[in-house]
Design an enzyme around this catalytic site. Structure first.
Site, PDB file in Angstrom:
ATOM      1  N   ASP A 141       0.947  -1.048  -0.048  1.00 43.18           N
ATOM      2  CA  ASP A 141       0.025  -0.029   0.011  1.00 43.18           C
ATOM      3  C   ASP A 141       0.950   1.249   0.170  1.00 43.18           C
ATOM      4  O   ASP A 141       1.944   1.298   0.415  1.00 43.18           O
ATOM      5  CB  ASP A 141      -0.741  -0.201   1.031  1.00 43.18           C
ATOM      6  N   LYS A 142       0.363   2.282  -0.599  1.00 43.13           N
ATOM      7  CA  LYS A 142       1.043   3.594  -0.518  1.00 43.13           C
ATOM      8  C   LYS A 142       1.770   3.911   0.728  1.00 43.13           C
ATOM      9  O   LYS A 142       2.835   4.282   0.844  1.00 43.13           O
ATOM     10  CB  LYS A 142       0.154   4.642  -0.873  1.00 43.13           C
TER      11      LYS A 142
END
Length: 326
Positions: A141-142
């Site tokens: 995830d970012k």
């Protein structure tokens, strides 16, 4: 019409009459009412196979087809962005992704991604992931930091994907979760699928879901939180974050799955309210780091394992928690 993704839905037998545009906006497709109206007006919504107007009143057992036209793929531009490379040969790389960097281009993030940087650095990557995800075997995830494998050739990509599927990859994460864990170690094994009311979120659900398995081991216990080491046996979207939230211990700083809810503070004894509030303010992102990745090199057959130290922001969270334990 361009090639489309189609969602088919049947109104329940007890459905009360309601405008079509309003009904679609409440279907959990992530559409606003105005977006639903545009789809209807462009004949991208069919009722029992027919085009209708936005004011059409949905009736019991109506079959609703919603077509999402696929957008043209935007060309990914190589960008000279620094990379922290832990290993590289002619077949693959292992890179350490910082928090805040998106792995591959997507709507709203067509530049500054890890893929943009990789294309500049490598030139060619495997094409198995498509034009938007060249070389990407697995994702983070970012706002999750840590190690990722990247394939340069399609055959290496296939072999690494097989290891992922056979659960022979060694992927370990460190995270800080809210509260104290009753068990020193355990396994969370519940299926994960799309959240019915928000397509951008995942949830534990028996509907249209896939098997998801996460092992956890307690590393350190503090007054308002716990440090866990986790091992992924499957690789579902947001798996760790969803599993831990479902288990009742959301990841500290996670804005999507309950880790930033101010109400969490009041679940602790009154004398710990200030500590919990300070921890929440200190965690500027989800406290989750992919610290170890191990795999068999698809060409040499050698087992390789790499370890990434905790980034400074997570170190500060642990320093804060440890100071309170003294």
């Amino acid at each position: 019409m361009a090639e489309s993704e189609t969602i088919i839905h049947k109104a329940p037998e007890n459905q009360e009459k309601i405008r079509l545009d309003l009904y679609i906006s409440k279907m959990g497709l992530g559409l606003s009412r105005s977006q639903a109206q545009k789809l209807i007006e462009n004949s991208c919504v069919l009722i029992n196979g027919n085009s209708v107007k936005p004011h059409y009143l949905i009736k019991a057992k109506d079959e609703i087809q919603v077509l999402f036209p696929k957008k043209e793929t935007t060309k990914v531009i190589p960008e000279n962005i620094p990379l922290e490379i832990y290993f590289e040969d002619e077949y693959l790389l292992v890179v350490n992704k910082p928090a805040g960097m998106v792995v591959h281009p997507a709507p709203g993030n067509y530049s500054g991604t890890l893929v943009n940087a990789l294309l500049y650095h490598c030139g060619d990557l495997s094409s198995m992931g498509g034009r938007q995800r060249p070389g990407i075997v697995h994702r983070l995830d970012k706002d999750t930091s840590g190690l990722l494998m990247v394939a340069k050739t399609n055959e290496v990509h296939r072999q690494l994907a097989k290891q992922l599927e056979r659960r022979t990859l060694n992927r370990k994460y460190l995270t800080v979760v809210w509260g104290k864990i009753e068990r020193k170690e355990g396994t969370i094994e519940v299926p994960i699928g799309r959240y019915a009311f928000d397509r951008k979120k995942m949830a534990v659900t028996p509907f249209a879901s896939r098997e998801a398995i996460t092992n956890f081991h307690l590393q350190e216990e503090f007054d308002v939180a716990t440090l866990l080491e986790l091992k992924l046996l499957t690789g579902r979207t947001h798996q760790i974050r969803v599993h831990l939230a479902h288990y009742g211990h959301p990841v500290v700083g996670d804005p999507t799955y309950g880790g930033r809810k101010r109400s969490l503070i009041f679940e602790f004894p009154k004398n710990l309210h200030t500590r919990a509030a300070q921890l929440m303010d200190l965690a500027s992102r989800q406290v989750l780091h992919a610290g170890i990745v191990g795999f068999v090199h698809p060409v040499s057959g050698e087992y390789l394992e790499f370890s990434s130290p905790l980034p400074e922001d997570i170190k500060k969270v642990l320093e804060f928690l440890r100071a309170g334990a003294r």
